[in-house]
Scaffold this motif. Sequence first.
Motif, PDB file in Angstrom:
ATOM      1  N   PRO A   1      -3.814 -16.551  12.886  1.00  0.00           N
ATOM      2  CA  PRO A   1      -4.801 -16.789  11.720  1.00  0.00           C
ATOM      3  C   PRO A   1      -5.374 -15.456  11.129  1.00  0.00           C
ATOM      4  O   PRO A   1      -5.174 -14.984   9.987  1.00  0.00           O
ATOM      5  N   ILE A   2      -5.770 -14.498  12.165  1.00  0.00           N
ATOM      6  CA  ILE A   2      -6.264 -13.146  12.010  1.00  0.00           C
ATOM      7  C   ILE A   2      -4.882 -12.191  11.406  1.00  0.00           C
ATOM      8  O   ILE A   2      -4.992 -11.429  10.543  1.00  0.00           O
ATOM      9  N   VAL A   3      -3.951 -12.470  11.966  1.00  0.00           N
ATOM     10  CA  VAL A   3      -2.575 -11.696  11.737  1.00  0.00           C
ATOM     11  C   VAL A   3      -2.120 -12.151  10.342  1.00  0.00           C
ATOM     12  O   VAL A   3      -1.664 -11.151   9.539  1.00  0.00           O
ATOM     13  N   ALA A   4      -2.193 -13.378  10.027  1.00  0.00           N
ATOM     14  CA  ALA A   4      -1.904 -13.963   8.627  1.00  0.00           C
ATOM     15  C   ALA A   4      -2.934 -13.101   7.400  1.00  0.00           C
ATOM     16  O   ALA A   4      -2.528 -12.667   6.576  1.00  0.00           O
ATOM     17  N   THR A   5      -4.113 -13.232   7.921  1.00  0.00           N
ATOM     18  CA  THR A   5      -5.150 -12.765   6.988  1.00  0.00           C
ATOM     19  C   THR A   5      -4.925 -11.181   6.709  1.00  0.00           C
ATOM     20  O   THR A   5      -4.961 -10.728   5.545  1.00  0.00           O
ATOM     21  N   THR A   6      -4.514 -10.370   7.813  1.00  0.00           N
ATOM     22  CA  THR A   6      -4.228  -9.179   7.748  1.00  0.00           C
ATOM     23  C   THR A   6      -3.082  -8.722   7.009  1.00  0.00           C
ATOM     24  O   THR A   6      -2.905  -8.112   5.958  1.00  0.00           O
ATOM     25  N   ALA A   7      -2.065  -9.661   7.086  1.00  0.00           N
ATOM     26  CA  ALA A   7      -0.595  -9.294   6.436  1.00  0.00           C
ATOM     27  C   ALA A   7      -0.828  -9.815   4.998  1.00  0.00           C
ATOM     28  O   ALA A   7      -0.343  -8.894   4.075  1.00  0.00           O
ATOM     29  N   ILE A   8      -1.566 -10.940   4.532  1.00  0.00           N
ATOM     30  CA  ILE A   8      -1.631 -11.246   3.309  1.00  0.00           C
ATOM     31  C   ILE A   8      -2.480  -9.984   2.521  1.00  0.00           C
ATOM     32  O   ILE A   8      -2.000  -9.530   1.494  1.00  0.00           O
ATOM     33  N   MET A   9      -3.572  -9.696   3.169  1.00  0.00           N
ATOM     34  CA  MET A   9      -4.516  -8.698   2.327  1.00  0.00           C
ATOM     35  C   MET A   9      -3.823  -7.170   2.370  1.00  0.00           C
ATOM     36  O   MET A   9      -4.128  -6.667   1.184  1.00  0.00           O
ATOM     37  N   GLN A  10      -3.298  -6.751   3.388  1.00  0.00           N
ATOM     38  CA  GLN A  10      -2.583  -5.367   3.396  1.00  0.00           C
ATOM     39  C   GLN A  10      -1.177  -5.560   2.392  1.00  0.00           C
ATOM     40  O   GLN A  10      -0.890  -4.570   1.822  1.00  0.00           O
ATOM     41  N   PHE A  11      -0.505  -6.567   2.264  1.00  0.00           N
ATOM     42  CA  PHE A  11       0.477  -6.990   1.461  1.00  0.00           C
ATOM     43  C   PHE A  11       0.048  -6.494   0.104  1.00  0.00           C
ATOM     44  O   PHE A  11       0.694  -6.108  -0.576  1.00  0.00           O
ATOM     45  N   ILE A  12      -1.049  -7.390  -0.441  1.00  0.00           N
ATOM     46  CA  ILE A  12      -1.355  -7.240  -1.820  1.00  0.00           C
ATOM     47  C   ILE A  12      -1.927  -5.719  -2.176  1.00  0.00           C
ATOM     48  O   ILE A  12      -1.418  -5.177  -3.037  1.00  0.00           O
ATOM     49  N   TRP A  13      -2.530  -5.033  -1.189  1.00  0.00           N
ATOM     50  CA  TRP A  13      -2.872  -3.882  -1.106  1.00  0.00           C
ATOM     51  C   TRP A  13      -2.059  -2.685  -1.362  1.00  0.00           C
ATOM     52  O   TRP A  13      -1.955  -2.101  -2.202  1.00  0.00           O
ATOM     53  N   THR A  14      -0.815  -2.963  -0.459  1.00  0.00           N
ATOM     54  CA  THR A  14       0.350  -2.043  -0.421  1.00  0.00           C
ATOM     55  C   THR A  14       1.105  -2.146  -1.612  1.00  0.00           C
ATOM     56  O   THR A  14       1.699  -1.164  -2.381  1.00  0.00           O
ATOM     57  N   TRP A  15       1.263  -3.556  -2.067  1.00  0.00           N
ATOM     58  CA  TRP A  15       2.279  -3.810  -2.983  1.00  0.00           C
ATOM     59  C   TRP A  15       1.670  -3.004  -4.379  1.00  0.00           C
ATOM     60  O   TRP A  15       2.384  -2.663  -5.169  1.00  0.00           O
ATOM     61  N   ASN A  16       0.572  -3.283  -4.670  1.00  0.00           N
ATOM     62  CA  ASN A  16      -0.196  -2.691  -6.046  1.00  0.00           C
ATOM     63  C   ASN A  16      -0.754  -1.204  -5.659  1.00  0.00           C
ATOM     64  O   ASN A  16      -1.374  -1.029  -6.696  1.00  0.00           O
ATOM     65  N   SER A  17      -0.421  -0.680  -4.620  1.00  0.00           N
ATOM     66  CA  SER A  17      -0.910   0.541  -4.392  1.00  0.00           C
ATOM     67  C   SER A  17      -0.290   1.596  -5.597  1.00  0.00           C
ATOM     68  O   SER A  17       1.047   1.573  -5.623  1.00  0.00           O
TER      69      SER A  17
END
Length: 277
Positions: free
Chosen positions: A194-210
């Motif tokens: 669950p924490i891995v998924a949370t990290t993956a989703i949030m970091q994906f959004i931040w990096t994709w929109n960076s």
Amino acid sequence: MTARFSVKHAALHLILIALGIVWIYPFVWIVSSSLKTNTEFIVSGFKLLPDKAQWANYARAWETGHFSTYFGNSVIITCSTVAIVIVMCALTGYALGRVRFPGYKLFVLAITATMFIPKGYTIIPIYQIIKHLGLLNTMPGIILAESSGAHVLFILLYMTYFQNLPKELEEASEMDGGGFLRTFFRVMLPLAKPIVATTAIMQFIWTWNSFFVPLIFSLNKPELRTLAVGMYAFAGEHTIDWSGMAAGASIAVVPVIVVFIVFQRFFIEGISGSVKG
């Protein structure tokens, strides 16, 4: 009493629906604008439906605007950054969650304080490090720059989660001859899905929109631009291709929505699990 409750319930739903419409309107508007001509985009105001759908805007964004290249760059940079951040933050959180050392509380307080430092203040040392590594204007350089930083929020999530796992798991692994890394990767990390998924989703959004970091590290090499930076392609010296930019923005936002919809259950489990801990 029941009627009164029903009225309050209905009123609450109406308020939430109204807020939902206000929240989603900008996205609907940008998609609608991507199907208009530039002239219609300027004069139509808040009108949503185009007079005639201009699907050629998407072809122009994908081919003429080089979004096919930018999309591939965004996928490589984002996926690589997410993988690095997951491993780095999980290892740090595991160490902090399971090992006590002198000055532990002070150390946790210090890294928590770094959460309030804007990334813009750290871009100069990051730039110098990437430069000395000889990775300026390269894909690995952008990936390292994006994955740099403390990522304190994720570290704290992992730390809280690992603190609440029973020590018997590690003891059993040690009896089987497992060392620190083997115990982590084979026993502890799989339990932290669950924490891995949370990290993956949030970091994906931040990096994709960076925007800031990819812009700086691809200034001299436009072919390394990501989708966010690639929006510049629609701004000329005297004119701006507004409908093409809207089509590009629509293309850029779709992967984020898909990822969040697919993994939202794990995201909620990760947040709720860390809060309970």
